[in-house]
Motif scaffolding. Sequence first.
Motif, PDB file in Angstrom:
ATOM      1  N   GLN A   1       4.197  13.848   0.755  1.00  0.00           N
ATOM      2  CA  GLN A   1       5.094  12.717   0.993  1.00  0.00           C
ATOM      3  C   GLN A   1       4.366  11.419   0.682  1.00  0.00           C
ATOM      4  O   GLN A   1       3.197  11.243   1.045  1.00  0.00           O
ATOM      5  N   THR A   2       5.042  10.504   0.000  1.00  0.00           N
ATOM      6  CA  THR A   2       4.481   9.197  -0.319  1.00  0.00           C
ATOM      7  C   THR A   2       5.482   8.111   0.047  1.00  0.00           C
ATOM      8  O   THR A   2       6.656   8.185  -0.331  1.00  0.00           O
ATOM      9  N   GLY A   3       5.022   7.131   0.780  1.00  0.00           N
ATOM     10  CA  GLY A   3       5.832   5.963   1.104  1.00  0.00           C
ATOM     11  C   GLY A   3       5.126   4.701   0.649  1.00  0.00           C
ATOM     12  O   GLY A   3       3.886   4.631   0.687  1.00  0.00           O
ATOM     13  N   LEU A   4       5.885   3.719   0.196  1.00  0.00           N
ATOM     14  CA  LEU A   4       5.333   2.420  -0.193  1.00  0.00           C
ATOM     15  C   LEU A   4       5.707   1.392   0.866  1.00  0.00           C
ATOM     16  O   LEU A   4       6.884   1.290   1.246  1.00  0.00           O
ATOM     17  N   PHE A   5       4.723   0.616   1.325  1.00  0.00           N
ATOM     18  CA  PHE A   5       4.937  -0.286   2.454  1.00  0.00           C
ATOM     19  C   PHE A   5       4.322  -1.657   2.196  1.00  0.00           C
ATOM     20  O   PHE A   5       3.388  -1.802   1.405  1.00  0.00           O
ATOM     21  N   ARG A   6       4.867  -2.625   2.929  1.00  0.00           N
ATOM     22  CA  ARG A   6       4.286  -3.960   3.030  1.00  0.00           C
ATOM     23  C   ARG A   6       4.320  -4.381   4.485  1.00  0.00           C
ATOM     24  O   ARG A   6       5.223  -4.000   5.228  1.00  0.00           O
ATOM     25  N   GLU A   7       3.337  -5.165   4.860  1.00  0.00           N
ATOM     26  CA  GLU A   7       3.321  -5.653   6.233  1.00  0.00           C
ATOM     27  C   GLU A   7       4.323  -6.785   6.399  1.00  0.00           C
ATOM     28  O   GLU A   7       4.417  -7.679   5.543  1.00  0.00           O
TER      29      GLU A   7
ATOM     30  N   PHE B   1       0.839  -1.188   0.000  1.00  0.00           N
ATOM     31  CA  PHE B   1       0.000   0.000   0.000  1.00  0.00           C
ATOM     32  C   PHE B   1       0.876   1.240   0.000  1.00  0.00           C
ATOM     33  O   PHE B   1       2.066   1.190   0.334  1.00  0.00           O
ATOM     34  N   ALA B   2       0.270   2.358  -0.394  1.00  0.00           N
ATOM     35  CA  ALA B   2       0.937   3.651  -0.373  1.00  0.00           C
ATOM     36  C   ALA B   2       0.392   4.469   0.787  1.00  0.00           C
ATOM     37  O   ALA B   2      -0.822   4.521   1.014  1.00  0.00           O
ATOM     38  N   PHE B   3       1.298   5.092   1.526  1.00  0.00           N
ATOM     39  CA  PHE B   3       0.949   6.039   2.582  1.00  0.00           C
ATOM     40  C   PHE B   3       1.212   7.431   2.002  1.00  0.00           C
ATOM     41  O   PHE B   3       2.350   7.771   1.689  1.00  0.00           O
ATOM     42  N   VAL B   4       0.152   8.208   1.831  1.00  0.00           N
ATOM     43  CA  VAL B   4       0.256   9.506   1.164  1.00  0.00           C
ATOM     44  C   VAL B   4      -0.155  10.609   2.138  1.00  0.00           C
ATOM     45  O   VAL B   4      -1.288  10.621   2.632  1.00  0.00           O
TER      46      VAL B   4
END
Length: 232
Positions: A216-222, A199-202
Amino acid sequence: MTKPRRTGQEGPDEDRRGAAAETEVLYDPRFRLLLGGEAWARLPAAVRERFGKRMGPGAAVTYVGEIVESRRAWPGWLLAQLCRLIGGPLPLHDDVGAAAVVTVTEDARSGGQFWTRIYGRAAGFPQVIHSSKRFAGATGLEEYLGCGFGIALTVSADTQALHFHGHHYFLALGPVRLKLPPWLGALTISHVDRGDGGFAFVLALRHPLFGDIINQTGLFRERRAQGEEIRR
């Protein structure tokens, strides 16, 4: 004492009990109640799963990834520096490609959640941001940033994302609660599902005079614990 070995012949009910006891992940209806059933149903299944879990005592959920976009206009840079006085909740640098880690644990005292964000830098120590989400206040959800400062949030959903919208800022001094003017800008944080397990955290902050001042945008995985299962 030697831990008993699992033989592989245990039944499915015993397997589920063992996994749940190990990770202490419980079903959590709080975000669903904030959104309402119809809006909750619009969200991708992966988003419902992420925001439908509640961590037991001593457990945490961890997301790992990187920052892929970070832009600040000069008012955003200045605001981020001023916010150091309350713990530095806004991005202090614009390094792209830096590693990022987000950890969520339960705030047993308030019944909310602690969020800890660690953002790497090209040089120097990472930036660490602490906040506490509490299911309280006029909107049903507040994020405490530090030194009594916080922001009341509303939530909305579409077929791709869960959105958190800043409703108003406040300063809590003991029993006294002061609503602050909107000069800090309109904050929106979106949790956007990518359809690939990530998912993207925007984060977007728009000022009424200067327009977009922080993006700011970060891309994450659990990062899941082995055998994790949500107990309903």
